[in-house]
Motif scaffolding. Structure first.
Motif, short mmCIF file in Angstrom:
data_model
loop_
_atom_site.label_atom_id
_atom_site.label_comp_id
_atom_site.label_asym_id
_atom_site.label_seq_id
_atom_site.Cartn_x
_atom_site.Cartn_y
_atom_site.Cartn_z
N LEU A 1 0.83 -1.21 0.00
CA LEU A 1 0.00 0.00 0.00
C LEU A 1 0.86 1.26 0.00
CD1 LEU A 1 -2.90 0.95 -0.04
CD2 LEU A 1 -2.93 0.80 2.45
N GLU B 1 -10.75 5.42 -4.92
CA GLU B 1 -10.51 4.02 -4.58
C GLU B 1 -9.47 3.89 -3.47
OE1 GLU B 1 -9.47 1.92 -8.17
OE2 GLU B 1 -11.35 2.50 -9.14
N ARG C 1 -9.61 2.07 0.14
CA ARG C 1 -8.61 1.02 0.44
C ARG C 1 -7.82 1.35 1.70
NH1 ARG C 1 -4.01 -0.99 -3.84
NH2 ARG C 1 -3.00 -2.46 -2.43
N LYS D 1 -10.08 1.11 4.87
CA LYS D 1 -10.32 -0.29 5.23
C LYS D 1 -9.06 -0.91 5.85
CE LYS D 1 -12.94 -2.36 2.39
NZ LYS D 1 -13.50 -3.01 1.21
#
Length: 147
Positions: free
Chosen positions: A77, A110, A114, A117
Motif C-alpha cells: 500500500l 478508490e 482502500r 479499510k
C-alpha cells in the motif's frame, strides 16, 4: 408513463491540494505503521516462550501470521500511495487532460476506501495483539506472586 431509474455514483469534488494532503497523510500513517510493526516484531520475539505455550499457541499463531501479512500489505500500500502521489502532476500541469484527470480522481477515491479499510483492519489487529500480550504479562505476574 414509465420512469427510468437512474443510478448516480457520488463523486466528491477533489482538488489537487486535497488529494496531495490526503496522500501525504497516508504516507505518514503508513510509515508510522511500518515502524510500529517493527516494534511488534520485537514484542513478539520478547514473549516467544509465553506465546508458544499451549494455552496461547493457536491465538498466537494467528496473530503472528496476521502481523506478517500486515507488513506485506503495508509495504504494498505504501508503494501504491507513493506512485499515486507522484502521479499528481497530471492534475497541476496546466494541460487539460480530462480523461487522465478523471482517472486520477477515480484512483484517489478508490485509495480513500482502500486505505480506510486497511487502517480499520490494522487497528483491530493491534487491539488483538495488545490483549494477548497483556494477558500473558498478567499471567506472568500472577505466577511470580504465587511463588
Amino acid at each position: 408513463m414509465k420512469t427510468k431509474e437512474i443510478k448516480l455514483k457520488y463523486q466528491p469534488w477533489l482538488s489537487a491540494d486535497i488529494m496531495h494532503e490526503d496522500s501525504l497523510k497516508w504516507l505518514s500513517e503508513l510509515n508510522f505503521i511500518k515502524d510500529e510493526q517493527l516494534f511488534f516484531d520485537d514484542l513478539v520475539k520478547s514473549y516467544t516462550l509465553q506465546l508458544i505455550d499451549s494455552k496461547h499457541f493457536a491465538e498466537s499463531k494467528k496473530i503472528v501470521s496476521r502481523l506478517s501479512s500486515s507488513q506485506k500489505a503495508t509495504n504494498a500500500l505504501l508503494e501504491v500511495v507513493k506512485k499515486h502521489e507522484k502521479g499528481l502532476k497530471i492534475m497541476v500541469d496546466g494541460i487539460d487532460q480530462l480523461n487522465e484527470e478523471d482517472g486520477y480522481k477515480n484512483e484517489h477515491v478508490e485509495l480513500i476506501t482502500r486505505v480506510t479499510k486497511f487502517l480499520e483492519n490494522y487497528r483491530t489487529f493491534k487491539t488483538q495483539l495488545f490483549v494477548l500480550i497483556k494477558n500473558i504479562i498478567k499471567e506472568g505476574k500472577q505466577k511470580r506472586l504465587l511463588q
